[in-house]
Design a protein around this motif. Structure first.
Motif, mmCIF file in Angstrom:
data_model
loop_
_atom_site.group_PDB
_atom_site.id
_atom_site.type_symbol
_atom_site.label_atom_id
_atom_site.label_comp_id
_atom_site.label_asym_id
_atom_site.label_seq_id
_atom_site.Cartn_x
_atom_site.Cartn_y
_atom_site.Cartn_z
ATOM 1 N N UNK A 191 0.979 -0.598 0.211
ATOM 2 C CA UNK A 191 0.033 0.022 0.065
ATOM 3 C C UNK A 191 1.098 1.004 0.290
ATOM 4 N N UNK A 192 2.308 0.895 0.800
ATOM 5 C CA UNK A 192 2.900 2.400 0.048
ATOM 6 C C UNK A 192 4.365 1.707 0.109
ATOM 7 N N UNK A 193 5.140 2.493 -0.239
ATOM 8 C CA UNK A 193 6.474 2.590 -1.027
ATOM 9 C C UNK A 193 7.367 3.284 -0.720
ATOM 10 N N UNK A 194 8.137 3.684 0.351
ATOM 11 C CA UNK A 194 9.760 4.440 1.099
ATOM 12 C C UNK A 194 10.233 4.457 0.239
ATOM 13 N N UNK A 195 11.062 5.183 -0.930
ATOM 14 C CA UNK A 195 12.164 4.759 -1.663
ATOM 15 C C UNK A 195 13.202 5.758 -2.209
ATOM 16 N N UNK A 196 14.205 6.437 -1.967
ATOM 17 C CA UNK A 196 14.676 7.257 -2.663
ATOM 18 C C UNK A 196 16.059 6.826 -3.025
ATOM 19 N N UNK A 197 17.048 6.522 -3.749
ATOM 20 C CA UNK A 197 17.876 6.105 -4.825
ATOM 21 C C UNK A 197 19.084 6.211 -4.715
ATOM 22 N N UNK A 198 20.289 5.509 -4.838
ATOM 23 C CA UNK A 198 21.672 5.348 -4.781
ATOM 24 C C UNK A 198 22.037 6.600 -4.888
ATOM 25 N N UNK A 199 23.222 7.440 -3.804
ATOM 26 C CA UNK A 199 23.957 8.241 -4.071
ATOM 27 C C UNK A 199 24.463 8.721 -5.297
ATOM 28 N N UNK A 200 23.561 8.449 -6.287
ATOM 29 C CA UNK A 200 24.509 8.677 -7.932
ATOM 30 C C UNK A 200 25.118 9.975 -7.825
ATOM 31 N N UNK A 201 24.197 11.279 -7.759
ATOM 32 C CA UNK A 201 24.628 12.689 -7.781
ATOM 33 C C UNK A 201 26.405 12.811 -6.643
ATOM 34 N N UNK A 202 25.964 12.320 -5.402
ATOM 35 C CA UNK A 202 27.173 12.969 -4.793
ATOM 36 C C UNK A 202 28.139 12.295 -5.018
ATOM 37 N N UNK A 203 28.114 10.755 -5.434
ATOM 38 C CA UNK A 203 29.070 10.104 -5.718
ATOM 39 C C UNK A 203 30.276 10.763 -7.312
ATOM 40 N N UNK A 204 29.427 11.010 -7.951
ATOM 41 C CA UNK A 204 30.349 12.044 -9.106
ATOM 42 C C UNK A 204 30.238 13.140 -8.458
ATOM 43 N N UNK A 205 30.092 13.563 -7.775
ATOM 44 C CA UNK A 205 30.580 14.737 -7.615
ATOM 45 C C UNK A 205 31.672 14.581 -7.027
ATOM 46 N N UNK A 206 32.383 13.458 -5.993
ATOM 47 C CA UNK A 206 33.839 13.475 -6.036
ATOM 48 C C UNK A 206 35.003 13.652 -7.192
ATOM 49 N N UNK A 207 35.985 14.531 -6.775
ATOM 50 C CA UNK A 207 36.951 14.650 -8.138
ATOM 51 C C UNK A 207 37.950 13.134 -8.387
ATOM 52 N N UNK A 208 37.307 12.715 -7.591
ATOM 53 C CA UNK A 208 38.765 11.365 -7.614
ATOM 54 C C UNK A 208 37.744 9.637 -7.945
ATOM 55 N N UNK A 209 35.884 9.920 -8.653
ATOM 56 C CA UNK A 209 35.650 9.004 -8.893
ATOM 57 C C UNK A 209 35.395 7.806 -9.963
ATOM 58 N N UNK A 210 36.185 6.990 -9.469
ATOM 59 C CA UNK A 210 35.506 5.540 -10.972
ATOM 60 C C UNK A 210 35.283 5.479 -11.237
ATOM 61 N N UNK A 211 34.949 5.474 -12.341
ATOM 62 C CA UNK A 211 34.263 4.755 -13.641
ATOM 63 C C UNK A 211 32.847 3.520 -12.438
ATOM 64 N N UNK A 212 33.665 2.736 -11.933
ATOM 65 C CA UNK A 212 33.113 1.872 -11.263
ATOM 66 C C UNK A 212 32.598 1.678 -9.728
ATOM 67 N N UNK A 213 32.926 2.660 -9.848
ATOM 68 C CA UNK A 213 31.855 3.328 -8.342
ATOM 69 C C UNK A 213 31.079 4.067 -9.090
ATOM 70 N N UNK A 214 30.842 4.026 -9.293
ATOM 71 C CA UNK A 214 29.835 5.211 -9.985
ATOM 72 C C UNK A 214 29.162 4.444 -11.294
ATOM 73 N N UNK A 215 29.074 3.379 -11.890
ATOM 74 C CA UNK A 215 28.289 2.421 -11.923
ATOM 75 C C UNK A 215 27.565 1.613 -10.875
ATOM 76 N N UNK A 216 28.885 1.412 -9.492
ATOM 77 C CA UNK A 216 27.700 -0.069 -8.516
ATOM 78 C C UNK A 216 26.594 1.339 -7.900
ATOM 79 N N UNK A 217 26.873 2.859 -7.787
ATOM 80 C CA UNK A 217 25.720 4.123 -7.869
ATOM 81 C C UNK A 217 24.364 3.890 -8.794
ATOM 82 N N UNK A 218 24.233 3.109 -9.511
ATOM 83 C CA UNK A 218 23.202 3.764 -10.110
ATOM 84 C C UNK A 218 22.442 1.967 -10.354
#
Length: 534
Positions: A102-129
């Motif tokens: 009857x109710x869903x409370x969901x917010x998503x993996x923090x992709x925006x915060x992860x890609x804002x890191x200057x040293x983010x790797x492709x692998x880390x970004x992909x895992x946060x999709x």
């Protein structure tokens, strides 16, 4: 806490942002909801003493692939998508032992915060999709006739209050509102991923046929350009370039629509000089620089920028390329000065009280900190397009970050500019690109002394710059953002005493302009580059 022998309804909670989660879940439980959850969310609820059913008990299938698969199951999506008004839907899920959710409370993996890191790797970004999260949100939002979907912790309190007032349920109007927000939430999430991966993999042309824009509301403004207009400031995620969108406000009342626009103009102009060994100060009025200067210190740069046009500087926006220290703060708060806002890399502890306690305007002064400006061009590379809106659509273009050096200058007059004049011309050129076209700038000793902006003909812009510069025009240089269609502009400047001109060239009457310069002994260089700013 009272247990429920037979829960009336079911709520599925799976969140990355756990702010407000426990109190919201507690409220749901007290309204008779069975709490279903996953991973870290379930652990947080158990730690708070709430009874939780693991999602694997609903799906009868274990989480696998390091959590990549846990909610992608008919037991979840059947419970979300079944149309309660259709007996055949309810019969179908009952035959499979699926109960409605009857109710869903969901917010998503923090992709925006992860890609804002200057040293983010492709692998880390992909895992946060996130995959399962958007699927649950979309299922719940599609079936909003019966299912409540909550994606933003800021909605927890008022949603819970409504449910308490309506016997544990939300109204249809609320479910519709939340469903619209949910689709906006997933659309923004997907567009952010699309933009980041496209830039990373270079899979699109510079101007793609289709693109999605993703911006989040950073603040509401009291009003827009005028009091009768409503306005808000929206910012993009994943931006590491120092800019107004990621500046931190340290002091003062809320920024207005016009403040934000002018602060952007001030900072973007100041960034032109971020690599200089000297400090630079920029004063903006109505989106145009009215004062720009270099100095050995931030204080000296400010004083020289203000001297260029002290009348226009009053009530303007100030940007500096160096931190504001005590000396600069004393200069800024001097007699007969007033600024709406200041943006700088930082402020010393001694400077802030001087700025904020100035009688009459210190409490209203906005102070913004943006961090080190050096190296901004590298951070800006590949960050997207520049947009201008028209009714019914938008115009998109690549940003105007082109740098003109002395090697790009073509001497077209009998007299070549001296080394000092070349440096002055390049300084003026960096300023004129930030002035609304038709743009003319006079500078002398790395100080703007005259500006003509936004005129319908170029000679009028020259006349305005001459009038502002006055006697200072003698020995100054002139920059024009585009070519002179007639020689009247350079002749007007020559009569005022300027000694050198920098302009793109390319007019049919270039030779007439060159002849005027030769007659007055003026050195002129062509850049071959135009910098219109409408």
């Amino acid at each position: 806490m009272t247990a429920h022998s037979q829960p009336l309804r079911r709520a599925l909670l799976s969140v990355s942002d756990k702010n407000g989660l426990v109190s919201f879940a507690k409220g749901l439980y007290e309204l008779g909801y069975e709490l279903i959850s996953t991973g870290g969310t379930a652990a947080a609820l158990r730690e708070a003493g709430l009874p939780v059913t693991n999602i694997s008990e609903i799906t009868h299938f274990p989480e696998m692939l390091e959590g990549r698969i846990k909610t992608l199951h008919p037991a979840v999506h059947g419970g979300l998508l079944a149309d309660r008004a259709k007996p055949e839907h309810m019969k179908a899920i009952a035959e499979q032992g699926i109960q409605p959710i009857d109710l869903v409370c969901v917010n998503l993996y923090p992709f925006a915060a992860v890609i804002s890191k200057p040293d983010v790797s492709l692998e880390e970004a992909i895992e946060n999709i996130d995959i399962g999260g958007p699927a649950m949100i979309r299922s719940a939002a599609k079936n909003h006739a019966a299912v409540t979907v909550v994606t933003d912790p800021r909605d927890y309190t008022w949603v819970l209050e409504e449910m308490k007032a309506h016997g544990g349920e939300t109204t249809l109007a609320t479910r519709q509102k939340l469903a619209a927000r949910a689709f906006t939430h997933t659309a923004r999430y997907d567009s952010l991923i699309s933009a980041w991966l496209s830039a990373r993999f270079q899979v699109e042309e510079e101007l793609p046929e289709i693109f999605a824009l993703s911006y989040r509301q950073a603040q509401k403004c009291r009003y827009g350009e005028n009091p009768h207009q409503k306005a808000a400031f929206y910012v993009a995620d994943g931006i590491t370039e120092p800019c107004i969108a990621n500046a931190k406000q340290l002091h003062g009342k809320e920024l207005s629509f016009n403040n934000i626009y002018d602060l952007n103009a001030a900072l973007e102009t100041a960034k032109e000089f971020s690599e200089e060994p000297e400090a630079a100060a920029v004063i903006i009025k109505h989106a145009n620089p009215c004062g720009v200067a270099l100095g050995r210190t931030a204080a000296e740069a400010f004083r020289r920028a203000r001297e260029g046009d002290p009348v226009s500087a009053f009530g303007g926006i100030l940007a500096l390329t160096r931190p504001v220290d005590e000396e600069a703060a004393e200069a800024i708060t001097g007699k007969n000065t007033f600024f709406e806002a200041i943006i700088a890399p930082g402020y010393t502890p001694e400077a802030i009280p001087i700025l904020t306690e100035r009688k009459g305007w210190g409490t209203d002064l906005r102070l913004l900190e943006v961090g080190d400006l050096r190296g901004w061009r590298e951070k800006a590379a590949g960050t997207g397009l520049d947009f201008k809106r028209v009714t019914g659509g938008i115009l998109a273009q690549t940003p105007d970050h082109l740098v003109v050096s002395r090697a790009d200058l073509k001497v077209v007059t009998e007299r070549a500019p001296t080394e000092e004049e070349i440096q002055e011309l390049l300084f003026a050129w960096r300023v004129v690109r930030h002035v609304k076209s038709n743009a003319i700038v006079f500078t002398k000793d790395r100080q703007v002394i005259g500006v003509g902006a936004g005129q319908m003909n170029r000679v009028q812009s020259v006349r305005l710059a001459v009038a502002q510069a006055g006697e200072k025009a003698k020995g100054a240089v002139m920059a024009s953002d585009a070519f002179f269609p007639f020689p009247d502009g350079p002749e007007t400047a020559a009569e005022a005493g300027i000694t050198a001109i920098i302009q793109p060239g390319g007019s049919k009457k270039d030779q007439d302009t060159i002849d005027v310069c030769n007659r007055y002994g003026i050195a002129m260089v062509f850049t071959g580059i135009r910098h219109f700013l409408h």
